[in-house]
Structure formats: structure tokens, C-alpha cells
Design a protein around this motif. Structure first.
Motif, PDB file in Angstrom:
ATOM      1  N   ASN A 160       0.814  -1.216   0.000  1.00 33.55           N
ATOM      2  CA  ASN A 160       0.000   0.000   0.000  1.00 33.55           C
ATOM      3  C   ASN A 160       0.849   1.269   0.000  1.00 33.55           C
ATOM      4  OD1 ASN A 160      -2.360  -1.425  -0.140  1.00 33.55           O
ATOM      5  ND2 ASN A 160      -2.798  -1.323   2.060  1.00 33.55           N
ATOM      6  N   ALA A 161       2.063   1.177   0.487  1.00 32.18           N
ATOM      7  CA  ALA A 161       2.945   2.343   0.462  1.00 32.18           C
ATOM      8  C   ALA A 161       3.384   2.681  -0.962  1.00 32.18           C
ATOM      9  CB  ALA A 161       4.171   2.088   1.333  1.00 32.18           C
ATOM     10  N   LYS A 162       3.388   1.679  -1.823  1.00 36.99           N
ATOM     11  CA  LYS A 162       3.803   1.878  -3.220  1.00 36.99           C
ATOM     12  C   LYS A 162       2.617   1.895  -4.182  1.00 36.99           C
ATOM     13  CE  LYS A 162       8.385  -0.190  -2.664  1.00 36.99           C
ATOM     14  NZ  LYS A 162       9.327  -1.239  -3.139  1.00 36.99           N
ATOM     15  N   ASN A 163       1.400   1.772  -3.638  1.00 43.48           N
ATOM     16  CA  ASN A 163       0.200   1.739  -4.498  1.00 43.48           C
ATOM     17  C   ASN A 163       0.318   0.669  -5.579  1.00 43.48           C
ATOM     18  OD1 ASN A 163      -0.796   3.840  -3.009  1.00 43.48           O
ATOM     19  ND2 ASN A 163      -0.579   5.385  -4.596  1.00 43.48           N
ATOM     20  N   THR A 164       0.799  -0.489  -5.186  1.00 39.96           N
ATOM     21  CA  THR A 164       1.060  -1.549  -6.158  1.00 39.96           C
ATOM     22  C   THR A 164       0.591  -2.897  -5.632  1.00 39.96           C
ATOM     23  OG1 THR A 164       2.991  -0.342  -6.998  1.00 39.96           O
ATOM     24  CG2 THR A 164       2.846  -2.677  -7.551  1.00 39.96           C
ATOM     25  N   MET A 165       0.012  -3.667  -6.542  1.00 34.25           N
ATOM     26  CA  MET A 165      -0.393  -5.037  -6.245  1.00 34.25           C
ATOM     27  C   MET A 165       0.462  -5.971  -7.095  1.00 34.25           C
ATOM     28  SD  MET A 165      -4.153  -6.802  -6.748  1.00 34.25           S
ATOM     29  CE  MET A 165      -4.214  -6.478  -8.513  1.00 34.25           C
ATOM     30  N   TYR A 166       0.658  -7.184  -6.590  1.00 31.64           N
ATOM     31  CA  TYR A 166       1.516  -8.145  -7.283  1.00 31.64           C
ATOM     32  C   TYR A 166       0.804  -9.486  -7.450  1.00 31.64           C
ATOM     33  CZ  TYR A 166       4.965  -4.753  -5.694  1.00 31.64           C
ATOM     34  OH  TYR A 166       5.657  -3.590  -5.443  1.00 31.64           O
ATOM     35  N   LEU A 167       1.283 -10.242  -8.422  1.00 30.23           N
ATOM     36  CA  LEU A 167       0.879 -11.635  -8.566  1.00 30.23           C
ATOM     37  C   LEU A 167       2.130 -12.433  -8.876  1.00 30.23           C
ATOM     38  CD1 LEU A 167      -1.583 -13.568  -8.550  1.00 30.23           C
ATOM     39  CD2 LEU A 167      -1.579 -13.375 -11.056  1.00 30.23           C
ATOM     40  N   GLN A 168       2.604 -13.174  -7.893  1.00 36.82           N
ATOM     41  CA  GLN A 168       3.745 -14.061  -8.095  1.00 36.82           C
ATOM     42  C   GLN A 168       3.218 -15.383  -8.627  1.00 36.82           C
ATOM     43  OE1 GLN A 168       7.159 -13.550  -7.646  1.00 36.82           O
ATOM     44  NE2 GLN A 168       7.324 -15.560  -8.631  1.00 36.82           N
ATOM     45  N   MET A 169       3.697 -15.767  -9.790  1.00 39.44           N
ATOM     46  CA  MET A 169       3.214 -16.976 -10.448  1.00 39.44           C
ATOM     47  C   MET A 169       4.364 -17.968 -10.583  1.00 39.44           C
ATOM     48  SD  MET A 169       0.747 -15.295 -13.355  1.00 39.44           S
ATOM     49  CE  MET A 169       2.110 -14.699 -14.345  1.00 39.44           C
ATOM     50  N   ASN A 170       4.238 -19.106  -9.941  1.00 37.75           N
ATOM     51  CA  ASN A 170       5.261 -20.156  -9.982  1.00 37.75           C
ATOM     52  C   ASN A 170       4.688 -21.411 -10.617  1.00 37.75           C
ATOM     53  OD1 ASN A 170       7.006 -18.424  -8.519  1.00 37.75           O
ATOM     54  ND2 ASN A 170       6.228 -19.195  -6.575  1.00 37.75           N
ATOM     55  N   SER A 171       5.570 -22.305 -10.985  1.00 36.41           N
ATOM     56  CA  SER A 171       5.156 -23.585 -11.582  1.00 36.41           C
ATOM     57  C   SER A 171       4.152 -23.360 -12.703  1.00 36.41           C
ATOM     58  CB  SER A 171       4.567 -24.503 -10.510  1.00 36.41           C
ATOM     59  OG  SER A 171       5.489 -24.729  -9.472  1.00 36.41           O
ATOM     60  N   LEU A 172       4.484 -22.463 -13.580  1.00 32.13           N
ATOM     61  CA  LEU A 172       3.549 -22.081 -14.640  1.00 32.13           C
ATOM     62  C   LEU A 172       3.312 -23.223 -15.616  1.00 32.13           C
ATOM     63  CD1 LEU A 172       4.790 -18.448 -15.077  1.00 32.13           C
ATOM     64  CD2 LEU A 172       2.419 -19.099 -14.634  1.00 32.13           C
ATOM     65  N   LYS A 173       2.090 -23.273 -16.115  1.00 36.85           N
ATOM     66  CA  LYS A 173       1.663 -24.315 -17.043  1.00 36.85           C
ATOM     67  C   LYS A 173       1.175 -23.660 -18.340  1.00 36.85           C
ATOM     68  CE  LYS A 173      -0.168 -26.987 -13.134  1.00 36.85           C
ATOM     69  NZ  LYS A 173      -1.382 -27.650 -12.583  1.00 36.85           N
ATOM     70  N   PRO A 174       1.194 -24.389 -19.440  1.00 35.18           N
ATOM     71  CA  PRO A 174       0.685 -23.818 -20.695  1.00 35.18           C
ATOM     72  C   PRO A 174      -0.741 -23.302 -20.569  1.00 35.18           C
ATOM     73  CG  PRO A 174       1.935 -25.802 -21.144  1.00 35.18           C
ATOM     74  CD  PRO A 174       1.824 -25.703 -19.644  1.00 35.18           C
ATOM     75  N   GLU A 175      -1.540 -23.942 -19.748  1.00 28.08           N
ATOM     76  CA  GLU A 175      -2.928 -23.493 -19.578  1.00 28.08           C
ATOM     77  C   GLU A 175      -3.049 -22.185 -18.803  1.00 28.08           C
ATOM     78  OE1 GLU A 175      -1.652 -26.519 -18.836  1.00 28.08           O
ATOM     79  OE2 GLU A 175      -2.630 -27.367 -17.047  1.00 28.08           O
ATOM     80  N   ASP A 176      -1.947 -21.682 -18.277  1.00 28.62           N
ATOM     81  CA  ASP A 176      -1.956 -20.361 -17.644  1.00 28.62           C
ATOM     82  C   ASP A 176      -1.813 -19.236 -18.669  1.00 28.62           C
ATOM     83  OD1 ASP A 176       0.014 -21.774 -15.018  1.00 28.62           O
ATOM     84  OD2 ASP A 176      -2.137 -21.330 -14.958  1.00 28.62           O
ATOM     85  N   THR A 177      -1.580 -19.601 -19.912  1.00 27.75           N
ATOM     86  CA  THR A 177      -1.445 -18.602 -20.966  1.00 27.75           C
ATOM     87  C   THR A 177      -2.730 -17.790 -21.102  1.00 27.75           C
ATOM     88  OG1 THR A 177       0.169 -19.892 -22.217  1.00 27.75           O
ATOM     89  CG2 THR A 177      -1.115 -18.265 -23.446  1.00 27.75           C
ATOM     90  N   ALA A 178      -2.589 -16.478 -20.997  1.00 32.98           N
ATOM     91  CA  ALA A 178      -3.751 -15.585 -21.042  1.00 32.98           C
ATOM     92  C   ALA A 178      -3.275 -14.142 -20.942  1.00 32.98           C
ATOM     93  CB  ALA A 178      -4.706 -15.879 -19.892  1.00 32.98           C
ATOM     94  N   VAL A 179      -4.195 -13.242 -21.173  1.00 37.23           N
ATOM     95  CA  VAL A 179      -3.963 -11.844 -20.808  1.00 37.23           C
ATOM     96  C   VAL A 179      -4.427 -11.686 -19.362  1.00 37.23           C
ATOM     97  CG1 VAL A 179      -4.518  -9.435 -21.269  1.00 37.23           C
ATOM     98  CG2 VAL A 179      -4.276 -11.052 -23.174  1.00 37.23           C
TER      99      VAL A 179
END
Length: 124
Positions: A74-93
């Protein structure tokens, strides 16, 4: 006005990791719950994860639970999404969204403001 800008997408091999960021402006970030959604070609936009205003509570779609982690600074006004063990089915916008009316929802229709999206492509 409300502005959300995603970054961090790219092309990685299956099993790899990416961290997406969502920079927010135009509103009091610490007072708004946020969410991540994604849309693959030919499919509807789907919920990925959401986080409460303080960041104390997080919620995940079953398909990514245990592999993705949502967080916010909240101090940086930023949200994150850490994505590990990615799979082809995670392909998306991937899109970040602001729950401006504090609905605490996982439905895309309940999010009033959206970023432009960042492409994530996972090769097999």
C-alpha cells in the motif's frame, strides 16, 4: 481518474515463474480491495485471485491455488501476482481490477475499474 497499469508479463517455459505488477493511481489504494483476472483466447474472463484492502486476506481460484500468490504494497500503491510452476494453460492476458464498491466479489462484473492487461505466454 482511476488508472491501473499492469506489467511483468512475458514468455516463459512451463515450470517457470513470473511476477506481475499492477500500479494504481487516481484513488486511495489502501482503501480498495483488488483482484487479478485472466482471459485466454476464445474463453471468458476468469477470476484468479483477490486481496483485501489491508492485504490480510487473500482468495484464489482452485486452478492456481498453491502456485500463485497475490500481495500488495500500500505504500507503493502496487499489487503483485507471483506466479510459480507455470503451465501452458496459464497462458492468457492478465488484468488487474479495483473493487471500487467494496463488494468482496470474485465476479468480474463487480469490479469497476480495469487495467489494459499484460500478456502471459507459457510454452510447453
Amino acid at each position: 481518474q482511476v488508472q491501473l497499469v499492469e506489467s511483468g508479463g512475458g514468455l516463459v517455459q512451463a515450470g517457470g515463474s513470473l511476477r506481475l505488477s499492477c500500479a494504481a493511481s487516481g484513488f486511495t489504494f489502501s482503501k480498495i480491495a483488488m483482484g487479478w483476472f485472466r482471459q485466454a483466447p476464445g474463453k471468458e474472463r476468469e477470476f484468479v485471485a483477490r486481496i483485501t484492502r489491508s492485504g490480510r486476506n487473500t482468495y484464489y481460484a482452485d486452478s492456481i491455488k498453491g502456485r500463485f500468490t497475490i500481495s500488495r504494497d500500500n505504500a507503493k500503491n502496487t499489487m503483485y501476482l507471483q506466479m510459480n510452476s507455470l503451465k501452458p494453460e496459464d497462458t492468457a492476458v492478465y488484468y488487474c481490477a479495483a473493487d471500487l464498491y467494496d463488494l468482496g466479489s470474485s465476479r468480474s462484473s463487480d469490479y469497476a475499474s480495469w487495467g489494459q492487461g499484460t500478456q502471459v505466454t507459457i510454452s510447453s
